[in-house]
Design a protein around this motif. Structure first.
Motif, PDB file in Angstrom:
ATOM      1  N   THR A 177       0.824  -1.212   0.000  1.00 21.67           N
ATOM      2  CA  THR A 177       0.000   0.000   0.000  1.00 21.67           C
ATOM      3  C   THR A 177       0.861   1.265   0.000  1.00 21.67           C
ATOM      4  OG1 THR A 177      -0.217  -0.133   2.409  1.00 21.67           O
ATOM      5  CG2 THR A 177      -1.973  -1.109   1.099  1.00 21.67           C
ATOM      6  N   VAL A 178       1.960   1.232   0.724  1.00 16.65           N
ATOM      7  CA  VAL A 178       2.871   2.380   0.727  1.00 16.65           C
ATOM      8  C   VAL A 178       3.510   2.533  -0.649  1.00 16.65           C
ATOM      9  CG1 VAL A 178       4.994   3.328   1.718  1.00 16.65           C
ATOM     10  CG2 VAL A 178       3.319   2.212   3.196  1.00 16.65           C
ATOM     11  N   ARG A 179       3.883   1.404  -1.249  1.00 14.11           N
ATOM     12  CA  ARG A 179       4.464   1.412  -2.591  1.00 14.11           C
ATOM     13  C   ARG A 179       3.484   2.033  -3.588  1.00 14.11           C
ATOM     14  NH1 ARG A 179       5.626  -4.371  -4.361  1.00 14.11           N
ATOM     15  NH2 ARG A 179       5.899  -4.480  -2.130  1.00 14.11           N
ATOM     16  N   HIS A 180       2.222   1.656  -3.470  1.00 19.47           N
ATOM     17  CA  HIS A 180       1.194   2.195  -4.358  1.00 19.47           C
ATOM     18  C   HIS A 180       1.020   3.698  -4.149  1.00 19.47           C
ATOM     19  CE1 HIS A 180      -2.423   2.463  -6.735  1.00 19.47           C
ATOM     20  NE2 HIS A 180      -3.069   2.962  -5.704  1.00 19.47           N
ATOM     21  N   MET A 181       1.023   4.147  -2.904  1.00 19.90           N
ATOM     22  CA  MET A 181       0.867   5.564  -2.615  1.00 19.90           C
ATOM     23  C   MET A 181       2.033   6.373  -3.182  1.00 19.90           C
ATOM     24  SD  MET A 181      -0.694   8.137  -1.579  1.00 19.90           S
ATOM     25  CE  MET A 181      -2.052   7.743  -0.557  1.00 19.90           C
ATOM     26  N   VAL A 182       3.247   5.858  -3.053  1.00 26.56           N
ATOM     27  CA  VAL A 182       4.410   6.549  -3.613  1.00 26.56           C
ATOM     28  C   VAL A 182       4.262   6.656  -5.130  1.00 26.56           C
ATOM     29  CG1 VAL A 182       6.904   6.388  -3.984  1.00 26.56           C
ATOM     30  CG2 VAL A 182       5.951   5.942  -1.725  1.00 26.56           C
ATOM     31  N   LEU A 183       3.807   5.588  -5.762  1.00 28.09           N
ATOM     32  CA  LEU A 183       3.607   5.599  -7.208  1.00 28.09           C
ATOM     33  C   LEU A 183       2.544   6.625  -7.594  1.00 28.09           C
ATOM     34  CD1 LEU A 183       4.529   4.246  -9.824  1.00 28.09           C
ATOM     35  CD2 LEU A 183       2.672   2.623  -9.531  1.00 28.09           C
ATOM     36  N   GLN A 184       1.475   6.725  -6.815  1.00 28.49           N
ATOM     37  CA  GLN A 184       0.444   7.725  -7.082  1.00 28.49           C
ATOM     38  C   GLN A 184       0.995   9.139  -6.948  1.00 28.49           C
ATOM     39  OE1 GLN A 184      -2.982   7.175  -4.629  1.00 28.49           O
ATOM     40  NE2 GLN A 184      -3.891   5.705  -6.020  1.00 28.49           N
ATOM     41  N   MET A 185       1.773   9.372  -5.903  1.00 26.90           N
ATOM     42  CA  MET A 185       2.343  10.701  -5.705  1.00 26.90           C
ATOM     43  C   MET A 185       3.264  11.083  -6.872  1.00 26.90           C
ATOM     44  SD  MET A 185       0.843  11.658  -3.032  1.00 26.90           S
ATOM     45  CE  MET A 185       1.688  13.124  -2.514  1.00 26.90           C
ATOM     46  N   LEU A 186       4.039  10.125  -7.362  1.00 25.85           N
ATOM     47  CA  LEU A 186       4.888  10.391  -8.521  1.00 25.85           C
ATOM     48  C   LEU A 186       4.044  10.705  -9.754  1.00 25.85           C
ATOM     49  CD1 LEU A 186       7.648   7.661  -8.090  1.00 25.85           C
ATOM     50  CD2 LEU A 186       7.924  10.140  -7.860  1.00 25.85           C
ATOM     51  N   GLY A 187       2.946   9.984  -9.917  1.00 26.43           N
ATOM     52  CA  GLY A 187       2.044  10.237 -11.041  1.00 26.43           C
ATOM     53  C   GLY A 187       1.457  11.639 -10.993  1.00 26.43           C
ATOM     54  N   TRP A 188       1.002  12.059  -9.813  1.00 26.78           N
ATOM     55  CA  TRP A 188       0.457  13.410  -9.661  1.00 26.78           C
ATOM     56  C   TRP A 188       1.534  14.456  -9.935  1.00 26.78           C
ATOM     57  CZ3 TRP A 188      -4.505  13.900  -9.790  1.00 26.78           C
ATOM     58  CH2 TRP A 188      -5.334  12.918  -9.251  1.00 26.78           C
ATOM     59  N   MET A 189       2.752  14.190  -9.437  1.00 26.26           N
ATOM     60  CA  MET A 189       3.845  15.134  -9.659  1.00 26.26           C
ATOM     61  C   MET A 189       4.094  15.327 -11.150  1.00 26.26           C
ATOM     62  SD  MET A 189       7.894  14.763  -8.901  1.00 26.26           S
ATOM     63  CE  MET A 189       7.968  13.518 -10.166  1.00 26.26           C
ATOM     64  N   TRP A 190       4.126  14.229 -11.899  1.00 25.95           N
ATOM     65  CA  TRP A 190       4.376  14.321 -13.332  1.00 25.95           C
ATOM     66  C   TRP A 190       3.205  14.984 -14.062  1.00 25.95           C
ATOM     67  CZ3 TRP A 190       8.734  14.386 -15.630  1.00 25.95           C
ATOM     68  CH2 TRP A 190       9.834  13.746 -15.045  1.00 25.95           C
ATOM     69  N   ALA A 191       1.994  14.730 -13.625  1.00 24.02           N
ATOM     70  CA  ALA A 191       0.838  15.379 -14.245  1.00 24.02           C
ATOM     71  C   ALA A 191       0.922  16.893 -14.076  1.00 24.02           C
ATOM     72  CB  ALA A 191      -0.455  14.846 -13.621  1.00 24.02           C
ATOM     73  N   ILE A 192       1.272  17.332 -12.880  1.00 24.68           N
ATOM     74  CA  ILE A 192       1.407  18.766 -12.618  1.00 24.68           C
ATOM     75  C   ILE A 192       2.577  19.349 -13.408  1.00 24.68           C
ATOM     76  CG2 ILE A 192       1.964  20.460 -10.823  1.00 24.68           C
ATOM     77  CD1 ILE A 192       0.366  18.594  -8.884  1.00 24.68           C
ATOM     78  N   ALA A 193       3.693  18.623 -13.434  1.00 26.54           N
ATOM     79  CA  ALA A 193       4.878  19.108 -14.165  1.00 26.54           C
ATOM     80  C   ALA A 193       4.582  19.281 -15.649  1.00 26.54           C
ATOM     81  CB  ALA A 193       6.041  18.137 -13.965  1.00 26.54           C
ATOM     82  N   PHE A 194       3.895  18.316 -16.260  1.00 24.75           N
ATOM     83  CA  PHE A 194       3.581  18.429 -17.681  1.00 24.75           C
ATOM     84  C   PHE A 194       2.610  19.574 -17.952  1.00 24.75           C
ATOM     85  CE2 PHE A 194       5.032  13.940 -18.201  1.00 24.75           C
ATOM     86  CZ  PHE A 194       6.004  14.202 -19.156  1.00 24.75           C
ATOM     87  N   SER A 195       1.622  19.734 -17.094  1.00 28.10           N
ATOM     88  CA  SER A 195       0.666  20.813 -17.331  1.00 28.10           C
ATOM     89  C   SER A 195       1.328  22.181 -17.163  1.00 28.10           C
ATOM     90  CB  SER A 195      -0.540  20.687 -16.417  1.00 28.10           C
ATOM     91  OG  SER A 195      -0.169  20.913 -15.078  1.00 28.10           O
ATOM     92  N   LEU A 196       2.230  22.307 -16.207  1.00 29.31           N
ATOM     93  CA  LEU A 196       2.951  23.572 -16.051  1.00 29.31           C
ATOM     94  C   LEU A 196       3.921  23.798 -17.209  1.00 29.31           C
ATOM     95  CD1 LEU A 196       3.664  23.555 -12.223  1.00 29.31           C
ATOM     96  CD2 LEU A 196       2.011  24.955 -13.459  1.00 29.31           C
ATOM     97  N   ALA A 197       4.513  22.717 -17.699  1.00 29.84           N
ATOM     98  CA  ALA A 197       5.465  22.836 -18.800  1.00 29.84           C
ATOM     99  C   ALA A 197       4.798  23.342 -20.073  1.00 29.84           C
ATOM    100  CB  ALA A 197       6.144  21.496 -19.063  1.00 29.84           C
TER     101      ALA A 197
END
Length: 80
Positions: free
Chosen positions: A16-36
């Motif tokens: 579950t922690v592994r999944h949460m870390v993966l989700q946080m990375l996904g959100w980070m990349w989504a925000i980074a691409f939209s800002l880019a």
């Protein structure tokens, strides 16, 4: 990248922690691409898309793990 046995996230013992870390990375990349690309309207679509993709990956990994460790769980779907 999304294979929990190959990714460096495999060293996190709790799934579950592994999944949460993966989700946080996904959100980070989504925000980074939209800002880019400079579009805040794209942010909502990007976040929703990443959530769907990460959810699908998590369900797939959970299904494969369950099939490996407890295959009898799926016998509830078998005809009697």
């Amino acid at each position: 990248m999304f294979d929990h046995e190959v990714s460096p996230l495999r060293h996190i013992p709790d799934f579950t922690v592994r999944h949460m870390v993966l989700q946080m990375l996904g959100w980070m990349w989504a925000i980074a691409f939209s800002l880019a690309i400079g579009s805040y309207t794209f942010l909502a679509y990007s976040l929703i898309g990443h959530a769907i993709l990460l959810g699908a990956v998590a369900i797939t990994v959970a299904t494969y793990t369950t099939a490996t460790k407890r295959p009898k769980v799926f016998m509830a779907f078998a005809r009697r």
